[in-house]
Motif scaffolding. Structure first.
Motif, PDB file in Angstrom:
ATOM      1  N   UNK A 227       0.832  -1.203   0.000  1.00  0.00           N
ATOM      2  CA  UNK A 227       0.000   0.000   0.000  1.00  0.00           C
ATOM      3  C   UNK A 227       0.868   1.255   0.000  1.00  0.00           C
ATOM      4  N   UNK A 228       1.994   1.182   0.709  1.00  0.00           N
ATOM      5  CA  UNK A 228       2.901   2.327   0.765  1.00  0.00           C
ATOM      6  C   UNK A 228       3.478   2.656  -0.598  1.00  0.00           C
ATOM      7  N   UNK A 229       3.587   1.584  -1.430  1.00  0.00           N
ATOM      8  CA  UNK A 229       4.107   1.834  -2.777  1.00  0.00           C
ATOM      9  C   UNK A 229       3.032   2.436  -3.675  1.00  0.00           C
ATOM     10  N   UNK A 230       1.860   2.722  -3.106  1.00  0.00           N
ATOM     11  CA  UNK A 230       0.825   3.416  -3.855  1.00  0.00           C
ATOM     12  C   UNK A 230      -0.210   2.508  -4.468  1.00  0.00           C
ATOM     13  N   UNK A 231      -0.196   1.186  -4.100  1.00  0.00           N
ATOM     14  CA  UNK A 231      -1.166   0.257  -4.666  1.00  0.00           C
ATOM     15  C   UNK A 231      -2.545   0.501  -4.088  1.00  0.00           C
ATOM     16  N   UNK A 232      -3.558   0.577  -4.986  1.00  0.00           N
ATOM     17  CA  UNK A 232      -4.949   0.694  -4.532  1.00  0.00           C
ATOM     18  C   UNK A 232      -5.788  -0.292  -5.299  1.00  0.00           C
ATOM     19  N   UNK A 233      -6.610  -1.041  -4.581  1.00  0.00           N
ATOM     20  CA  UNK A 233      -7.461  -2.027  -5.226  1.00  0.00           C
ATOM     21  C   UNK A 233      -8.785  -1.359  -5.572  1.00  0.00           C
ATOM     22  N   UNK A 234      -9.160  -1.342  -6.866  1.00  0.00           N
ATOM     23  CA  UNK A 234     -10.371  -0.613  -7.271  1.00  0.00           C
ATOM     24  C   UNK A 234     -11.627  -1.417  -6.991  1.00  0.00           C
ATOM     25  N   UNK A 235     -11.842  -1.879  -5.768  1.00  0.00           N
ATOM     26  CA  UNK A 235     -13.085  -2.605  -5.473  1.00  0.00           C
ATOM     27  C   UNK A 235     -13.755  -2.045  -4.242  1.00  0.00           C
TER      28      UNK A 235
END
Lengths: 362, 252
Positions: free
Chosen positions: B222-230
């Motif tokens: 998440x810190x690397x900017x990952x976001x799950x679009x759900x």
């Protein structure tokens, strides 16, 4: 050691629950014995002996009378040409011609003894062999009686002639030999191929049991089974079929165990070449089937075609059957069958080398 | 305290293929540790080297104080294993299988107590091949415990099990760890690794590409900017399944 014995006992217990293994190990050979022993082939071997008496004197008459007392022989007299024609037609198994110079007396120095001619029907090898053996022993007895030598030996030949050699007597050692072969080859091939395929051996080898202990238990289990099989087959033969086992049980068991070692080695060697159970089914047949027919399980090896004889004579089951049969039917000692024992030992060494080279657990 | 499993620069090749290509990691005592990765990543090869079943080409692997490459049979004595694609011999009863494997370690055990510890005491007199999939997995864990191992290796222990049996097995694994045994497992189920494991290592193409606790790995992502679009759901299909069919273990 506790590990090996403990594992052996557990393997035997699991074997006792395995209906397929029990069927092929115990019921199947007994079925063979019942089929061949009952439907058989009439109980005792009857030898149809055609007699041609060209001497026609008192001595030839008394010789024929002596032979007439032997149950196994069914004697018909006739002229030479007619008797030989019947032999060719298969109505007679043997024709014995008593020459005109026949007499029962010690040969005068320098002169030859009268020669009896024996004609055999090669298609009826079984009867020919039995009849030939009986005639030889009667002639020996007569010679001893006349020349007054070696009375001890005449006692033994009496036993041979007096015994009614039945087909089951002949068959039983053959069935025992066949069963040992099946146990060695099939029980190893099918069990190890299946256990290897299913990952059973992989799982066991992930424990700290040494490979040699694992192998030792499997070999020991099968040697114990071989002894139990031999004892059960012999017990059924003696109790149900009135088979007379002349030789000693310890000798029979010793030869049976030696045979089991040979066939276990062969089984391990063959298993090394296999990966699937279908292959095992084919491979075990290739190894066992020729020996079933060439090594004298059901019939005398005299019936084996001449061109196969050089092969048949050196098959492991041939050595095993011949030794078992000599001990069971004629009371041979281990020393008497030393030739066969040497043959089995050579096979044991060769097959061990093969097994060592080829067998793999994974 | 020294790690109970310590792997340094482990390598194993099959021809041109580098199945294990310089793997290093430690597992601490009483951890539940998982090795994750797609098929062919080198998980099973790594585990089998640690179990003393396969030899490494180079590197070191110390398990329960024993150098695996020098003394594979010494390692086998100190660990318990459950292998993929393995089976028990036929015509043995469940209880006899426990006795048999105890014998393989040269031990005598109370086989009933061991079966009880995995909830199989009432199946003691049943032939092992008549057990259900979940029961067989529990028997295989029981067998892996006969030598009181310091590390228990489980290779895909829940593959092929129904959701109830899987959760039952997780409870069993937690109970084993609570008794002081380190558990080292491989799995394809990431929810399983997340629910069960203290730390996981993710392997790909013979390398370890990530190693940490599941929450730490997620946080780093998440810190690397990952976001799950759900949409954030309060429940998932797994929860529905267990709600309508219950948690009770199904057998046969």
């Amino acid at each position: 050691m506790r590990q090996i014995l403990g594992y052996t006992v557990m393997l035997l217990r699991a074997y006792a629950r395995d209906r397929t293994a029990l069927f092929f190990g115990f019921f199947f050979p007994l079925l063979f014995m019942v089929l061949f022993g009952v439907l058989n082939f009439g109980g005792s071997v009857r030898v149809n002996l055609g007699m041609v008496d060209e001497a026609k004197n008192d001595q030839s008459a008394s010789f024929i009378a002596t032979l007439g007392k032997i149950d196994t022989l069914k004697i018909t007299s006739g002229e030479r040409d007619a008797q030989l024609a019947k032999l060719t037609a298969g109505d007679l198994d043997l024709v014995l011609v008593i020459p005109s110079n026949f007499r029962i007396a010690p040969a005068a120095p320098g002169s030859s003894v009268p020669t009896l001619s024996l004609f055999r029907n090669s298609a009826r090898a079984e009867q020919g062999a039995v009849g030939g053996a009986i005639l030889n022993s009667v002639i020996d007895q007569l010679s001893f009686a006349v020349t007054q030598t070696a009375p001890v030996v005449s006692l033994k030949s009496e036993e041979v002639t007096g015994r009614n050699l039945k087909y089951v007597d002949f068959l039983t050692p053959g069935i025992v030999g066949m069963t040992i072969m099946q146990l060695g080859i099939s029980s190893v091939a099918f069990a190890f191929v299946a256990d290897r395929q299913r990952g059973v051996i992989r799982r066991i080898m992930a424990t700290s049991i040494p490979r040699r202990s694992y192998m030792a238990a499997h070999v020991l289990q099968r040697l114990i089974l071989a002894v139990v099989q031999v004892l059960i087959l012999l017990a059924v033969a003696v109790l149900a079929f009135k088979v007379t086992v002349v030789g000693g049980l310890p000798s029979l068991l010793a030869v049976a165990v030696l045979g089991a070692v040979v066939f276990l080695n062969l089984g391990f060697a063959v298993t090394g070449l296999l990966t699937t159970e279908n292959q095992a089914a084919v491979a075990t047949q290739i190894v066992t089937l020729p020996q079933m027919f060439l090594s004298g399980v059901f019939f005398s090896r005299d019936a084996v075609p001449a061109f196969l004889k050089p092969v048949a004579d050196y098959l492991p089951l041939t050595f095993l059957n011949d030794a078992l049969r000599a001990i069971a039917t004629t009371g041979a000692s281990l020393a008497d069958v030393s030739g066969q024992i040497i043959g089995l030992v050579v096979w044991a060494i060769l097959s061990f080398i093969l097994a060592y080279r080829l067998f793999r657990l994974d | 305290m020294a790690p109970i499993v310590s792997v340094r620069d482990l390598r194993k090749s099959y021809g041109q293929i580098k199945a294990v290509d310089g793997v290093s990691f430690d597992v601490q005592e009483r951890e539940i540790f998982a090795l994750l990765g797609p098929n062919g990543a080198g998980k099973t090869t790594t585990v089998e080297i640690l179990e003393g079943l396969r030899s490494a080409d180079s590197g070191t692997a110390i398990v329960a104080g024993v150098d695996v490459r020098k003394d594979p049979s010494g390692v086998k004595e100190r660990i318990g294993v459950q292998l993929q694609q393995s089976a028990f011999p036929e015509n043995f009863l469940a209880r006899e299988i426990v006795d048999l494997f105890a014998l393989f370690y040269g031990r005598r055990v109370d086989s009933m107590a061991i079966l009880r510890s995995v909830g199989l005491e009432d199946k003691a007199k049943q032939k092992q091949d008549k057990l259900s999939g979940g029961q067989r997995q529990r028997l295989s864990i029981a067998v892996a415990l006969v030598n009181e191992p310091r590390v228990l290796f489980l290779d895909e222990p829940t593959t092929g099990l129904d959701p109830q049996a899987r959760r039952n097995l997780w409870e069993l694994v937690r109970a084993i760890r609570a008794r002081g045994t380190t558990v080292f497992l491989t799995t394809h189920y990431l929810d399983e690794a997340e629910a069960l494991c203290d730390r996981v290592a993710i392997m790909d193409a013979g390398h370890i590409v990530a190693l940490d606790s599941p929450p730490a790995l997620i946080e780093a992502l998440l810190k690397r900017g990952f976001r799950k679009p759900v949409l954030q759901q309060q429940a998932n299909l797994d929860d529905v399944f267990l709600d309508v069919t219950g948690h009770a273990l199904r057998e046969d």
